[in-house]
Design a protein around this motif. Sequence first.
Motif, PDB file in Angstrom:
ATOM      1  N   TYR A  80      92.261  16.176 -45.967  1.00 21.43           N
ATOM      2  CA  TYR A  80      92.176  17.635 -46.054  1.00 21.43           C
ATOM      3  C   TYR A  80      90.776  18.137 -45.719  1.00 21.43           C
ATOM      4  O   TYR A  80      90.603  19.266 -45.276  1.00 21.43           O
ATOM      5  CB  TYR A  80      92.593  18.109 -47.456  1.00 21.43           C
ATOM      6  CG  TYR A  80      91.989  17.312 -48.583  1.00 21.43           C
ATOM      7  CD1 TYR A  80      90.784  17.675 -49.152  1.00 21.43           C
ATOM      8  CD2 TYR A  80      92.629  16.183 -49.073  1.00 21.43           C
ATOM      9  CE1 TYR A  80      90.228  16.941 -50.187  1.00 21.43           C
ATOM     10  CE2 TYR A  80      92.078  15.441 -50.101  1.00 21.43           C
ATOM     11  CZ  TYR A  80      90.880  15.819 -50.649  1.00 21.43           C
ATOM     12  OH  TYR A  80      90.334  15.079 -51.660  1.00 21.43           O
ATOM     13  N   LEU A  81      89.756  17.278 -45.912  1.00 25.16           N
ATOM     14  CA  LEU A  81      88.392  17.680 -45.566  1.00 25.16           C
ATOM     15  C   LEU A  81      88.217  17.857 -44.061  1.00 25.16           C
ATOM     16  O   LEU A  81      87.372  18.630 -43.605  1.00 25.16           O
ATOM     17  CB  LEU A  81      87.390  16.643 -46.081  1.00 25.16           C
ATOM     18  CG  LEU A  81      87.278  16.492 -47.605  1.00 25.16           C
ATOM     19  CD1 LEU A  81      86.310  15.380 -47.957  1.00 25.16           C
ATOM     20  CD2 LEU A  81      86.849  17.793 -48.251  1.00 25.16           C
ATOM     21  N   PRO A  84      90.787  21.693 -42.363  1.00 24.51           N
ATOM     22  CA  PRO A  84      90.690  22.843 -43.268  1.00 24.51           C
ATOM     23  C   PRO A  84      91.760  23.896 -43.051  1.00 24.51           C
ATOM     24  O   PRO A  84      92.034  24.695 -43.937  1.00 24.51           O
ATOM     25  CB  PRO A  84      89.298  23.403 -42.970  1.00 24.51           C
ATOM     26  CG  PRO A  84      89.010  22.953 -41.567  1.00 24.51           C
ATOM     27  CD  PRO A  84      89.639  21.598 -41.452  1.00 24.51           C
ATOM     28  N   ALA A 107      95.941  19.247 -56.860  1.00 28.65           N
ATOM     29  CA  ALA A 107      94.798  19.790 -56.121  1.00 28.65           C
ATOM     30  C   ALA A 107      95.209  21.002 -55.307  1.00 28.65           C
ATOM     31  O   ALA A 107      96.362  21.145 -54.878  1.00 28.65           O
ATOM     32  CB  ALA A 107      94.221  18.720 -55.197  1.00 28.65           C
ATOM     33  N   SER A 108      94.235  21.884 -55.116  1.00 26.98           N
ATOM     34  CA  SER A 108      94.383  22.996 -54.168  1.00 26.98           C
ATOM     35  C   SER A 108      93.068  23.106 -53.403  1.00 26.98           C
ATOM     36  O   SER A 108      91.988  22.912 -53.983  1.00 26.98           O
ATOM     37  CB  SER A 108      94.716  24.301 -54.884  1.00 26.98           C
ATOM     38  OG  SER A 108      93.690  24.657 -55.793  1.00 26.98           O
ATOM     39  N   TYR A 109      93.170  23.446 -52.114  1.00 25.52           N
ATOM     40  CA  TYR A 109      91.999  23.431 -51.241  1.00 25.52           C
ATOM     41  C   TYR A 109      92.037  24.689 -50.373  1.00 25.52           C
ATOM     42  O   TYR A 109      92.964  24.877 -49.595  1.00 25.52           O
ATOM     43  CB  TYR A 109      92.051  22.160 -50.383  1.00 25.52           C
ATOM     44  CG  TYR A 109      90.816  21.877 -49.564  1.00 25.52           C
ATOM     45  CD1 TYR A 109      89.577  21.712 -50.170  1.00 25.52           C
ATOM     46  CD2 TYR A 109      90.897  21.744 -48.184  1.00 25.52           C
ATOM     47  CE1 TYR A 109      88.449  21.419 -49.423  1.00 25.52           C
ATOM     48  CE2 TYR A 109      89.780  21.453 -47.428  1.00 25.52           C
ATOM     49  CZ  TYR A 109      88.549  21.288 -48.056  1.00 25.52           C
ATOM     50  OH  TYR A 109      87.438  21.003 -47.314  1.00 25.52           O
ATOM     51  N   ARG A 119      84.429  25.977 -48.633  1.00 27.59           N
ATOM     52  CA  ARG A 119      85.782  25.806 -49.188  1.00 27.59           C
ATOM     53  C   ARG A 119      85.680  25.363 -50.646  1.00 27.59           C
ATOM     54  O   ARG A 119      84.640  24.837 -51.071  1.00 27.59           O
ATOM     55  CB  ARG A 119      86.561  24.779 -48.374  1.00 27.59           C
ATOM     56  CG  ARG A 119      86.931  25.250 -46.974  1.00 27.59           C
ATOM     57  CD  ARG A 119      87.186  24.097 -46.031  1.00 27.59           C
ATOM     58  NE  ARG A 119      85.932  23.508 -45.559  1.00 27.59           N
ATOM     59  CZ  ARG A 119      85.860  22.368 -44.875  1.00 27.59           C
ATOM     60  NH1 ARG A 119      86.955  21.692 -44.593  1.00 27.59           N
ATOM     61  NH2 ARG A 119      84.700  21.891 -44.473  1.00 27.59           N
ATOM     62  N   LEU A 121      87.648  23.128 -53.711  1.00 24.45           N
ATOM     63  CA  LEU A 121      88.659  22.153 -54.111  1.00 24.45           C
ATOM     64  C   LEU A 121      88.775  22.208 -55.626  1.00 24.45           C
ATOM     65  O   LEU A 121      87.792  22.006 -56.336  1.00 24.45           O
ATOM     66  CB  LEU A 121      88.264  20.741 -53.668  1.00 24.45           C
ATOM     67  CG  LEU A 121      89.172  19.600 -54.159  1.00 24.45           C
ATOM     68  CD1 LEU A 121      90.557  19.700 -53.524  1.00 24.45           C
ATOM     69  CD2 LEU A 121      88.541  18.243 -53.864  1.00 24.45           C
TER      70      LEU A 121
END
Length: 361
Positions: A80-81, A84, A107-109, A119, A121
């Motif tokens: 996820y990094l 985005p 998790a939420s991003y 961002r 996390l």
Amino acid sequence: MIRMTDEHLNDLLKKMYANSMEAIFFIDEKGSVVAMNPAAENILDIDVIERMQSGVDDSFCQACKGYTDEKDQISCSKCYLDYPKGDFSSFQVYLKTRGEGVVPYAASYHTIDEERGIRVLMLLDLTKQQKTQEMLQRSNLLKYVIKAQEDERKRISRELHDSVAQELLSSLVDLRVVKYMEVGEDVLKKLQQTEVSLTRLLDDIRHLSVELRPASLDDLGLEAAFRSHFKWIEKNYGLLVDFSAELSAARYGSEIETVVYRVCQEAVLNALKYAGTDEVHVRLCEEDGVLQLTVKDDGTGFNMNENEAKGTGLGLYGMRERAELVGGQFMLYSAIGGGTKVELRIPCSEENERERETDTR
């Protein structure tokens, strides 16, 4: 609606950031952690935080053990990094934490500052939820297994009683008819021996049928099943069972009746094998919507503080587990020279109401 000033809102956001149980990481466009709240710091090992602060490794990849996606249970193939703009509003990530090993997090991003590529996390520990889910699944599976076991016992019991026992009885009748025919002394003697063997076998099959699943439990209920079982215990083993019943309902839910019968059956069997007594007291009653079973003996008892119980110990474990499956309480009291008492309490008022509604329909 209460309106608040920007200053008040900023103050609340700062307090949420500092006191939140969720771990919050702010990450820049390069994937580096630029800030984290106290909850996040408590997750990571100290050496990981030191490496991040020194710039040696400013991400937490060294602690990340992957996350779930639609293809793999745990995967780093599409982090996820690095994506985005993907849909990472809700997923599960695994981190190696301080003193807790690998822990699952919800998790939420999100991107919160498009211009600077910042961002956030946010992680919420899922350990408790997963344990609760595992316990629920285990409980449901155990209920299913016990129900399947009881259904199979019932099927085999009926088959033994209605088929095998009837065939044996028919053969025994035919054998007795042959005895009155003109046969030699040797043949007659052999017929008599065979008759005795078949009679004993028929009794064994009937007993096995009842032990597997007494028909009286399904047809007439707990009290009738208990009285029949205790008569058989007294006849075959000489153990006197002093039984009293004070029930406000003729029938209870099938699941509850099965649990009460099996717990009592096991408790009386334990008294027979280990208590060294010739009398057991059994009381079955309903008080304030709670079905209560007490099985008590004045035998040798045992030390409850010892890890090793007589026998396999599986009987006590099974009784407690069955009780928990129907929301009941299983209690055991014993002391050397002071006998043993087993108590079972099961809430039954709601179950009885459902049974009555079912019968009415």
